[in-house]
Design an enzyme around this catalytic site. Structure first.
Site, PDB file in Angstrom:
ATOM      1  N   GLU A 112     -37.305 -11.005  13.668  1.00 23.83           N
ATOM      2  CA  GLU A 112     -36.690 -11.314  14.878  1.00 23.83           C
ATOM      3  C   GLU A 112     -36.564 -10.231  16.090  1.00 23.83           C
ATOM      4  OE1 GLU A 112     -32.359 -12.367  14.159  1.00 23.83           O
ATOM      5  OE2 GLU A 112     -33.079 -12.832  12.060  1.00 23.83           O
ATOM      6  N   LYS A 114     -35.051  -7.581  18.573  1.00 27.38           N
ATOM      7  CA  LYS A 114     -33.960  -6.505  18.508  1.00 27.38           C
ATOM      8  C   LYS A 114     -33.160  -6.450  19.855  1.00 27.38           C
ATOM      9  CE  LYS A 114     -32.165  -2.220  16.969  1.00 27.38           C
ATOM     10  NZ  LYS A 114     -31.425  -1.847  17.979  1.00 27.38           N
ATOM     11  N   ASP A 116     -31.187  -5.554  23.197  1.00 28.48           N
ATOM     12  CA  ASP A 116     -30.416  -4.392  23.630  1.00 28.48           C
ATOM     13  C   ASP A 116     -29.118  -4.692  24.260  1.00 28.48           C
ATOM     14  OD1 ASP A 116     -30.242  -1.721  23.651  1.00 28.48           O
ATOM     15  OD2 ASP A 116     -31.597  -1.288  25.444  1.00 28.48           O
ATOM     16  N   TYR A 224     -27.276 -14.921  15.680  1.00 28.65           N
ATOM     17  CA  TYR A 224     -28.403 -14.681  14.759  1.00 28.65           C
ATOM     18  C   TYR A 224     -27.740 -14.386  13.240  1.00 28.65           C
ATOM     19  CZ  TYR A 224     -27.486  -9.941  16.372  1.00 28.65           C
ATOM     20  OH  TYR A 224     -27.315  -8.534  16.694  1.00 28.65           O
ATOM     21  N   LYS A 315     -38.362   0.275  16.116  1.00 23.16           N
ATOM     22  CA  LYS A 315     -37.953   0.709  17.291  1.00 23.16           C
ATOM     23  C   LYS A 315     -39.376   0.761  18.148  1.00 23.16           C
ATOM     24  CE  LYS A 315     -34.307   1.461  18.728  1.00 23.16           C
ATOM     25  NZ  LYS A 315     -33.366   2.151  18.707  1.00 23.16           N
ATOM     26  N   CYS A 409     -32.383   4.690  61.600  1.00 24.44           N
ATOM     27  CA  CYS A 409     -32.833   3.303  61.079  1.00 24.44           C
ATOM     28  C   CYS A 409     -34.110   3.129  61.222  1.00 24.44           C
ATOM     29  CB  CYS A 409     -31.819   2.301  61.590  1.00 24.44           C
ATOM     30  SG  CYS A 409     -32.368   0.516  60.875  1.00 24.44           S
ATOM     31  N   CYS A 412     -34.468  -0.247  63.460  1.00 21.77           N
ATOM     32  CA  CYS A 412     -34.037  -0.445  64.863  1.00 21.77           C
ATOM     33  C   CYS A 412     -33.715   1.113  65.671  1.00 21.77           C
ATOM     34  CB  CYS A 412     -32.875  -1.011  65.077  1.00 21.77           C
ATOM     35  SG  CYS A 412     -31.121  -0.437  64.395  1.00 21.77           S
ATOM     36  N   CYS A 427     -26.936   1.627  58.484  1.00 21.26           N
ATOM     37  CA  CYS A 427     -27.339   1.495  60.039  1.00 21.26           C
ATOM     38  C   CYS A 427     -26.172   0.774  60.653  1.00 21.26           C
ATOM     39  CB  CYS A 427     -28.509   0.691  60.274  1.00 21.26           C
ATOM     40  SG  CYS A 427     -28.963   0.097  62.113  1.00 21.26           S
ATOM     41  N   CYS A 433     -30.146  -5.114  64.731  1.00 21.86           N
ATOM     42  CA  CYS A 433     -31.171  -4.655  63.750  1.00 21.86           C
ATOM     43  C   CYS A 433     -31.613  -5.783  62.981  1.00 21.86           C
ATOM     44  CB  CYS A 433     -30.366  -3.337  62.892  1.00 21.86           C
ATOM     45  SG  CYS A 433     -31.273  -2.978  61.432  1.00 21.86           S
TER      46      CYS A 433
END
Length: 670
Positions: A112, A114, A116, A224, A315, A409, A412, A427, A433
C-alpha cells in the site's frame, strides 16, 4: 413523525450521498450551488427544531464548535509505528523473517501507499461515527472527534448492514497539495509566514480549537486498517474491500493504491512504480507499506514492543537536485503582496523539469544568504512550486553579487511597503497596479464572494485588455452590445453572464464585504464585521477602537479597514456598487429583538446546550455586541466550564456581571 422531522432526515440522507459521491467516489452528483441550497435548508430546519440535533448531521461538517482541551483517550489496541527499510536487501531480510516465523516460503503480502499525514483511529457504534483519536504515544491519544467530523470524506453513517455493532478503523489524515498551496498563497498575500509542509499543516490543523477553521482547510483521509474484534475477515485485503462497501474512503485497487503480491520482485515492481508516479499524486506519500495479508499469519508472527513483525515501511529517498540560480523575478498578488521567485537553470526533479522555485519573502532570501549564480539545492517539499533548501557556498563565483529584495513594484513602479510584524512587502497602488486590478476582480467574482456565473479569470483579462472594465463595479455597466462583438462570445453565453451579474445583486452583504477585498478581511472577518456593524456605512464610520471591540478583530485588521475607507477612490468604488444595487446592509435574522441592546458580552469556556458561535449569534440576534476580551466596556461575561482564569479575574476586578448559561437563557427568554 412531523413534516419537519421527515424533511430533516431526508436532507441528511441526500447530503451524505452527495458528500460520498464527491469526496469518496470523485463523481459529483450535483453542483456546489445546489448542494449549498440543500445544506442551508437543513441548517435552518435544525435551528427551528433543536430537539432533533445530531452530532453526525451533514450540517456539523462546517464546524463552529470550540474545543478548549482535547481529552486523552487510551487506545483499546496500541497504535504501533512501523519499522523502516531503505533498500531491497532490508526488504528481503523482512521476507525471510516472515517465512521463518511461519515455517513456510509461500506467503501473500499486501503493498500500500504510505501516506504522509497524521495517524487516526475512528470508532463507529451501530453504524454511526462515535469518536476519533490521534496516535499520540501509541498507548493513548487525543480525542479530536469535533475536528474529524468536518472532513467530508469521513462517513458519519455507514452503508449496508454487515458491519460490526462496534469497531475501529484506522488510517491517515492528510492535507492535499492543492489545499496546502492555496493556504500558503493566502498567508503570503496576508503577509504571514507560510507553512513548511503538508504533513505539519495537517497535524497542526487537526489540533486547532475552532472546528470551523479546520473545515476550511480541506483535509482528506484514507482508511486502511479495520479492527473488528471478531474473525469475520480472513485477510487484510478482504477487510479493505468490505470497508469500501460500508462507505469508507479506502485505497482503491483499480488505481493501484493497494495490491496483493507474493514475492520480493512483485513488491519492488510496486515500489518502483510509485517511486516515479508519486510525483503525479494530489497528496504526498513518503514510502510503501508492506503487510502480511492473512490475519492468522499476522497472529502467529505477533509484535515487538514497538512494531508488528508482520509489516514494514519502505521509505523513499528525499528528492533533491542541484542547479544554478540565474535570477529572481517578483510576482504581485491581488492584495499587492510581492512574492520573489527564483529562476533556475532547468533541472530534472521528481519526474519534471524544474525552472522556478519559491523564495516566499525578503526574510527567506536573507536567511539563505543567496547570491546570483549560486549553486543551490532544490526540493519538492510538498509544494507545487519547488523551494530552495540550501546553498553550496563552496561553488560560489568570486564576483557573485548578493540577491537584494526590490524596493519598487515590478508592475507599476510604486515604492513598496512592509508593515511591522508582517513578512511580506506589498505595493500600495491597489487602484492602478495591473495585477492587483485583475486579481481584485477575480476575487470579487469568486464562489465565496459574489459567485458570478459565466465569468472566469480569462474573461476578466479580456475585459481589461479591451478597456471594458477598470474595477469590479464596471461589471454592472456591461451590456450585450459591449460583449457580443468579442471573440467567442455567443448570444447564449452573453445572456448567461449578464444574468449572473444581475443575480449577484442578491448576494448577502457579508459576502459583498468579503468580495471588495479589504486587506486582511477574509471570509470569517467579513462575517464578524457585517454581523456586528450591520451595514457598509457603519463599517466606514467606525474607528479603530470601535472595530477592535468586535470579537477577534485586532489592531492590524482594524487599521486596515479604517485605512481602506480613508481613500477617496475606495469610497467611490463602494458608492458605484451601491448604485448598482448590491446589498450594503445585513438582512436581519428572523426573530431578532433589541433585548440586549447596549450590552457587550464576552463569551468564554465550553457550554452544555450551546456552541460558542451559537451563543454569539443569539447575542447579536437580540441586539447585543460580542467582544473578544474583557474591558471596562464589557457588560457581561458569559462563563462556561474551563473558561480562562485571566478573563474571570479581570471581570471580577472590573465589576463585570458574570452570567451562567442558565441565566443567559432566562435573560433572552424575556
Amino acid at each position: 413523525m412531523s413534516k419537519a422531522e421527515d424533511r430533516i432526515h431526508q436532507l441528511r440522507r441526500e447530503l451524505e450521498e452527495h458528500n460520498y459521491a464527491y469526496y469518496v467516489q470523485n463523481q459529483p452528483s450535483i453542483s456546489d450551488r445546489e448542494f449549498d441550497v440543500l445544506l442551508e435548508e437543513l441548517i435552518g430546519l435544525e435551528k427551528e427544531n433543536p430537539a432533533l440535533y445530531d452530532p453526525n448531521s451533514p450540517s456539523q461538517r462546517v464546524g463552529g464548535q470550540v474545543t478548549k482541551d482535547f481529552e486523552t483517550v487510551v487506545h483499546k489496541r496500541p497504535m504501533l509505528s512501523l519499522s523502516n527499510t531503505y533498500n531491497r536487501e532490508e526488504v528481503e531480510d523482512f521476507i525471510r523473517r516472515v517465512q521463518s516465523g511461519l515455517e513456510r516460503e509461500e506467503v501473500q503480502f499486501v503493498c500500500e501507499l504510505k501516506y504522509d499525514g497524521v495517524a487516526i483511529g475512528i470508532t463507529y457504534q451501530n453504524g454511526a461515527f462515535y469518536q476519533a483519536v490521534t496516535r499520540g504515544d501509541g498507548t493513548k491519544g487525543d480525542d479530536v472527534s469535533t475536528n474529524v467530523r468536518t472532513i467530508r470524506s469521513v462517513p458519519m453513517n455507514l452503508k449496508g448492514k454487515d458491519f460490526p455493532e462496534e469497531f475501529e478503523i484506522r488510517g491517515e489524515i492528510f492535507m492535499p497539495l492543492a489545499s496546502f498551496q492555496k493556504m500558503n498563497e493566502e498567508r503570503e498575500e496576508e503577509g504571514l509566514d507560510t507553512f513548511a509542509n503538508p504533513r505539519n499543516s495537517a497535524s497542526g490543523t487537526l489540533k486547532m480549537q475552532d472546528s470551523s477553521i479546520v473545515a476550511q482547510r480541506g483535509l482528506d483521509i484514507y482508511l486502511y486498517y479495520v479492527l473488528t474484534g471478531d474473525r469475520r475477515f480472513s485477510s487484510h485485503f478482504e477487510s479493505i474491500e468490505a470497508a469500501s462497501r460500508w462507505g469508507f474512503k479506502t485505497p482503491p485497487a483499480e488505481k493501484n493504491f493497494i495490491r496483493r503480491v507474493s514475492n520480493v520482485d512483485e513488491i519492488f515492481e510496486f515500489i518502483e512504480y510509485w517511486d516515479v508516479k508519486r510525483n503525479h499524486l494530489p497528496f504526498e506519500i513518503d514510502g510503501i507499506v508492506i503487510k502480511v495479508d492473512n490475519y492468522s499469519d499476522q497472529e502467529v508472527l505477533g509484535y515487538t514492543a514497538k512494531s508488528p513483525r508482520w509489516a514494514i515501511a519502505y521509505k523513499f529517498k528525499a528528492e533533491q537536485a542541484r542547479t544554478k540560480l540565474l535570477g529572481v523575478s517578483y510576482q504581485v498578488g491581488r492584495t499587492g503582496a510581492v512574492t520573489p521567485v527564483a529562476n533556475l537553470q532547468p533541472v530534472q526533479l521528481a519526474g519534471t523539469t524544474v525552472k522556478r522555485a519559491s523564495l516566499h519573502n525578503a526574510d527567506q532570501i536573507l536567511k539563505l544568504g543567496l547570491h546570483f549564480n549560486d549553486t543551490v539545492l532544490v526540493e519538492k517539499g510538498g509544494e507545487i512550486i519547488p523551494k530552495i533548501v540550501g546553498v553550496d557556498e563552496s561553488e560560489r563565483p568570486s564576483d557573485s553579487e548578493p540577491v537584494l529584495f526590490i524596493s519598487e513594484c515590478p508592475e507599476c513602479g510604486e515604492t513598496l511597503k512592509k508593515d511591522d510584524g508582517v513578512a511580506q512587502h506589498y505595493c500600495p497602488n491597489e487602484l492602478y497596479c495591473p495585477p492587483q486590478q485583475r486579481g481584485k476582480v477575480e476575487h470579487f467574482i469568486s464562489r465565496k464572494a459574489l459567485d458570478i456565473d459565466g465569468l472566469g479569470s480569462e474573461t476578466v483579462q479580456l475585459f481589461f485588455d479591451k478597456g471594458l472594465i477598470q474595477n469590479a463595479a464596471d461589471l454592472y455597466r456591461l451590456t450585450a452590445e459591449d460583449l457580443l462583438p468579442l471573440e467567442r462570445f455567443a448570444e447564449k453565453s452573453v445572456e448567461r453572464m449578464l444574468r449572473g451579474i444581475e443575480a449577484s445583486k442578491e448576494i448577502p452583504f457579508e459576502r459583498v464585504l468579503f468580495g471588495i477585498g479589504i486587506r486582511f478581511v477574509g471570509e470569517t472577518v467579513a462575517k464578524k464585521l457585517a454581523k456586528s456593524l450591520k451595514s457598509m456605512d457603519a463599517i466606514r464610520a467606525a474607528s479603530v477602537e470601535q472595530l477592535m471591540e468586535i470579537d477577534e478583530i485586532g489592531d492590524r485588521i482594524a487599521n486596515s479597514v479604517v485605512s481602506y475607507f480613508e481613500e477617496d477612490r475606495n469610497v467611490d468604488f463602494i458608492n458605484k456598487l451601491k448604485e448598482a444595487g448590491l446589498q450594503m446592509e445585513l438582512v436581519e435574522t428572523e426573530g431578532a429583538t433589541e433585548l440586549l441592546s447596549g450590552s457587550t458580552f464576552v463569551v468564554s469556556g465550553i457550554f452544555e446546550r450551546y456552541e460558542r458561535d451559537q451563543l454569539k449569534a443569539e447575542i447579536e440576534k437580540n441586539g447585543g455586541k460580542v467582544a473578544s476580551s474583557v474591558s471596562g466596556k464589557t457588560t457581561y461575561l458569559l462563563a462556561g466550564s474551563g473558561m480562562g482564569p485571566s478573563k474571570l479575574a479581570k471581570a471580577e476586578k472590573l465589576g463585570v456581571t458574570i452570567l451562567s448559561e442558565d441565566e443567559f437563557d432566562q435573560m433572552i427568554a424575556k
